[in-house]
Design an enzyme around this catalytic site. Structure first.
Site, PDB file in Angstrom:
ATOM      1  N   ALA A  10      27.172  16.675  17.423  1.00 21.09           N
ATOM      2  CA  ALA A  10      27.517  18.137  16.780  1.00 21.09           C
ATOM      3  C   ALA A  10      29.246  17.973  16.335  1.00 21.09           C
ATOM      4  O   ALA A  10      29.437  18.712  16.149  1.00 21.09           O
ATOM      5  CB  ALA A  10      28.766  18.298  18.962  1.00 21.09           C
ATOM      6  N   ARG A  12      28.396  18.367  13.496  1.00 14.28           N
ATOM      7  CA  ARG A  12      28.217  19.361  12.077  1.00 14.28           C
ATOM      8  C   ARG A  12      27.493  20.027  12.459  1.00 14.28           C
ATOM      9  O   ARG A  12      26.617  20.166  12.930  1.00 14.28           O
ATOM     10  CB  ARG A  12      28.127  18.071  10.541  1.00 14.28           C
ATOM     11  CG  ARG A  12      29.612  17.872  10.290  1.00 14.28           C
ATOM     12  CD  ARG A  12      28.813  16.677   8.842  1.00 14.28           C
ATOM     13  NE  ARG A  12      28.234  15.680   9.334  1.00 14.28           N
ATOM     14  CZ  ARG A  12      27.030  14.594   8.598  1.00 14.28           C
ATOM     15  NH1 ARG A  12      26.551  16.319   7.640  1.00 14.28           N
ATOM     16  NH2 ARG A  12      26.150  14.741   9.120  1.00 14.28           N
ATOM     17  N   ASN A  86      20.368  17.293  19.535  1.00 11.46           N
ATOM     18  CA  ASN A  86      19.956  17.459  18.474  1.00 11.46           C
ATOM     19  C   ASN A  86      19.972  16.760  16.920  1.00 11.46           C
ATOM     20  O   ASN A  86      19.811  16.958  16.113  1.00 11.46           O
ATOM     21  CB  ASN A  86      21.476  18.671  18.530  1.00 11.46           C
ATOM     22  CG  ASN A  86      21.647  19.408  16.782  1.00 11.46           C
ATOM     23  OD1 ASN A  86      20.867  19.942  15.904  1.00 11.46           O
ATOM     24  ND2 ASN A  86      22.875  18.770  16.144  1.00 11.46           N
ATOM     25  N   TYR A 151      10.017  11.637   8.053  1.00 12.67           N
ATOM     26  CA  TYR A 151      11.092  13.160   9.119  1.00 12.67           C
ATOM     27  C   TYR A 151       9.951  13.762   9.685  1.00 12.67           C
ATOM     28  O   TYR A 151      10.375  13.786  10.806  1.00 12.67           O
ATOM     29  CB  TYR A 151      12.269  13.694   8.110  1.00 12.67           C
ATOM     30  CG  TYR A 151      12.363  15.187   8.518  1.00 12.67           C
ATOM     31  CD1 TYR A 151      14.182  14.846   8.917  1.00 12.67           C
ATOM     32  CD2 TYR A 151      12.143  16.546   7.827  1.00 12.67           C
ATOM     33  CE1 TYR A 151      14.178  15.929   9.581  1.00 12.67           C
ATOM     34  CE2 TYR A 151      12.563  17.341   8.901  1.00 12.67           C
ATOM     35  CZ  TYR A 151      14.072  17.367   9.931  1.00 12.67           C
ATOM     36  OH  TYR A 151      14.920  17.957  10.387  1.00 12.67           O
TER      37      TYR A 151
HETATM   38  P1  NAP Z   1      23.733  17.956   9.918  1.00 14.98           P
HETATM   39  O1  NAP Z   1      24.089  19.170   9.180  1.00 14.98           O
HETATM   40  O2  NAP Z   1      23.457  16.710   8.850  1.00 14.98           O
HETATM   41  O3  NAP Z   1      23.972  17.362  10.743  1.00 14.98           O
HETATM   42  C1  NAP Z   1      23.801  16.102  11.773  1.00 14.98           C
HETATM   43  C2  NAP Z   1      24.333  16.128  12.618  1.00 14.98           C
HETATM   44  O4  NAP Z   1      23.624  14.631  12.875  1.00 14.98           O
HETATM   45  C3  NAP Z   1      25.737  15.516  12.417  1.00 14.98           C
HETATM   46  O5  NAP Z   1      26.598  16.218  13.579  1.00 14.98           O
HETATM   47  C4  NAP Z   1      25.571  13.672  12.287  1.00 14.98           C
HETATM   48  O6  NAP Z   1      26.472  13.104  13.249  1.00 14.98           O
HETATM   49  C5  NAP Z   1      24.933  13.997  14.086  1.00 14.98           C
HETATM   50  N1  NAP Z   1      24.018  12.643  13.600  1.00 14.98           N
HETATM   51  C6  NAP Z   1      22.980  11.821  12.807  1.00 14.98           C
HETATM   52  N2  NAP Z   1      22.290  10.875  12.594  1.00 14.98           N
HETATM   53  C7  NAP Z   1      23.971  10.090  14.205  1.00 14.98           C
HETATM   54  C8  NAP Z   1      23.783   8.913  15.212  1.00 14.98           C
HETATM   55  N3  NAP Z   1      22.934   8.641  14.981  1.00 14.98           N
HETATM   56  N4  NAP Z   1      24.282   9.616  15.993  1.00 14.98           N
HETATM   57  C9  NAP Z   1      24.544  10.794  16.036  1.00 14.98           C
HETATM   58  N5  NAP Z   1      25.346  11.602  15.984  1.00 14.98           N
HETATM   59  C10 NAP Z   1      24.264  11.075  14.475  1.00 14.98           C
HETATM   60  O7  NAP Z   1      21.551  18.561  10.462  1.00 14.98           O
HETATM   61  P2  NAP Z   1      21.561  20.103  10.883  1.00 14.98           P
HETATM   62  O8  NAP Z   1      20.620  20.409   9.465  1.00 14.98           O
HETATM   63  O9  NAP Z   1      22.960  20.529  12.160  1.00 14.98           O
HETATM   64  O10 NAP Z   1      20.765  19.170  11.366  1.00 14.98           O
HETATM   65  C11 NAP Z   1      20.711  19.446  13.179  1.00 14.98           C
HETATM   66  C12 NAP Z   1      19.133  19.111  14.000  1.00 14.98           C
HETATM   67  O11 NAP Z   1      18.614  20.417  13.217  1.00 14.98           O
HETATM   68  C13 NAP Z   1      18.590  18.066  13.026  1.00 14.98           C
HETATM   69  O12 NAP Z   1      18.160  17.580  13.692  1.00 14.98           O
HETATM   70  C14 NAP Z   1      17.316  18.101  11.923  1.00 14.98           C
HETATM   71  O13 NAP Z   1      16.503  17.222  11.909  1.00 14.98           O
HETATM   72  C15 NAP Z   1      16.883  19.808  12.543  1.00 14.98           C
HETATM   73  N6  NAP Z   1      16.380  20.481  12.070  1.00 14.98           N
HETATM   74  C16 NAP Z   1      17.498  21.393  10.871  1.00 14.98           C
HETATM   75  C17 NAP Z   1      16.896  22.343  10.006  1.00 14.98           C
HETATM   76  C18 NAP Z   1      17.927  22.307   8.764  1.00 14.98           C
HETATM   77  O14 NAP Z   1      17.448  23.481   8.189  1.00 14.98           O
HETATM   78  N7  NAP Z   1      18.837  22.321   8.557  1.00 14.98           N
HETATM   79  C19 NAP Z   1      15.629  22.636  10.246  1.00 14.98           C
HETATM   80  C20 NAP Z   1      15.333  21.882  11.442  1.00 14.98           C
HETATM   81  C21 NAP Z   1      15.559  21.210  12.242  1.00 14.98           C
HETATM   82  P3  NAP Z   1      27.600  12.442  12.418  1.00 14.98           P
HETATM   83  O15 NAP Z   1      28.174  12.610  11.260  1.00 14.98           O
HETATM   84  O16 NAP Z   1      29.298  12.682  12.946  1.00 14.98           O
HETATM   85  O17 NAP Z   1      27.117  11.193  12.014  1.00 14.98           O
END
Ligand code: NAP
Length: 241
Positions: A10, A12, A86, A151
């Site tokens: 949460a 970012r 998430n 992925y």
């Molecule tokens: P993001 O902006 O890169 O944020 C990712 C978040 O996941 C960050 O808060 C990060 O926390 C956290 N995270 C990563 N590795 C972690 C770990 N080992 N333990 C705890 N937290 C972790 O990505 P987003 O776009 O918001 O994506 C959120 C979700 O939606 C993901 O599952 C992604 O696959 C999915 N999604 C995204 C999209 C898209 O287009 N953006 C589309 C489909 C699905 P830290 O930085 O604190 O490590």
């Protein structure tokens, strides 16, 4: 306080928007791993509006860190009503170039984390015969994506986990659903140039990429809902119909 809600990842992006929005009416626990400053900013910004939120660090792919996080939350609040899995990472690479370490890392952070966090949380939900679990999959878990095999595999795994768990936990009155977003405007997509994003928009019937708040709206609906389980809800502007 309405519901006690744990949102992983949460600090970012999508998770940050979910946490910020739900905190207005619920007790939200916002998990982060590396982005401590962003998590602190989330808490401080909400404090200015007199809204309380807890932030808690744990690598969701690490069993002992997750166990400790859940124990802390249960000690403080006695329950977790809603779990939103998430946290996730992405990788854009030719299949033939993916190393064993990279494969394991994507699967562990995106898929094994759902197993670990859910297992630690669900015991409490089962004993109370109540709960809601929302797993964030992806359009690529449904359709598959070139250059994103690891992925896509992890996100397809989340769909299998969601459907199976919905069947197993239904009798305990626990609903389990997945959301499969299309392209959402977060730093996860910063690898794409403006030109590449424009090309993608042309493939999307609604002619734009989505916003984190548009994923949150669906989550708010799932919080109100009482009869949806085992479903994969696509939020993608019609990119995949
Ligand atoms: P993001 O902006 O890169 O944020 C990712 C978040 O996941 C960050 O808060 C990060 O926390 C956290 N995270 C990563 N590795 C972690 C770990 N080992 N333990 C705890 N937290 C972790 O990505 P987003 O776009 O918001 O994506 C959120 C979700 O939606 C993901 O599952 C992604 O696959 C999915 N999604 C995204 C999209 C898209 O287009 N953006 C589309 C489909 C699905 P830290 O930085 O604190 O490590």
């Amino acid at each position: 306080m309405n519901k006690v809600i744990l949102v992983t990842g949460a600090s970012r992006g999508i998770g940050n928007n979910i946490a910020k929005t739900l905190a207005k009416e619920n007790m939200v626990i916002a998990n982060y791993n590396k982005s401590k400053n962003e998590a602190i900013k989330l808490k401080e910004d909400l404090q200015k509006e007199n809204i309380n939120i807890d932030i808690i660090k744990a690598d969701v792919s690490n069993r002992s860190e997750v166990k400790e996080m859940i124990e802390q939350i249960l000690k403080k609040y006695g329950r977790i009503d809603v779990l939103i899995n998430n946290a996730g990472i992405s990788q854009y690479k030719l299949f033939t170039d993916i190393t064993d370490e990279e494969w394991d890392n994507i699967i562990n952070v995106n898929l094994k984390s759902n197993f670990i966090v859910t297992q630690e949380v669900v015991k409490n939900m089962i004993s109370r015969k109540s709960g809601l679990i929302i797993n964030i999959s992806s359009i690529w878990g449904v359709t598959g994506a070139a250059m994103e095999v690891a992925y896509s595999t992890s996100k397809a795994g989340i769909i299998g986990l969601t459907k199976s768990l919905a069947k197993e936990l239904g009798p305990s009155n626990i609903r389990v659903n997945a959301i499969a977003p299309g392209m959402i405007d977060t730093s996860m997509n910063s690898k794409f140039s403006e030109e590449e994003i424009d090309d993608i928009k042309e493939e999307i019937p609604l002619e734009r990429i989505g916003k984190p708040a548009e994923v949150t709206k669906c989550i708010k609906w799932l919080l109100e809902d009482t009869y949806t389980t085992g479903q994969v809800i696509s939020i993608n502007g019609g990119w995949n119909i």
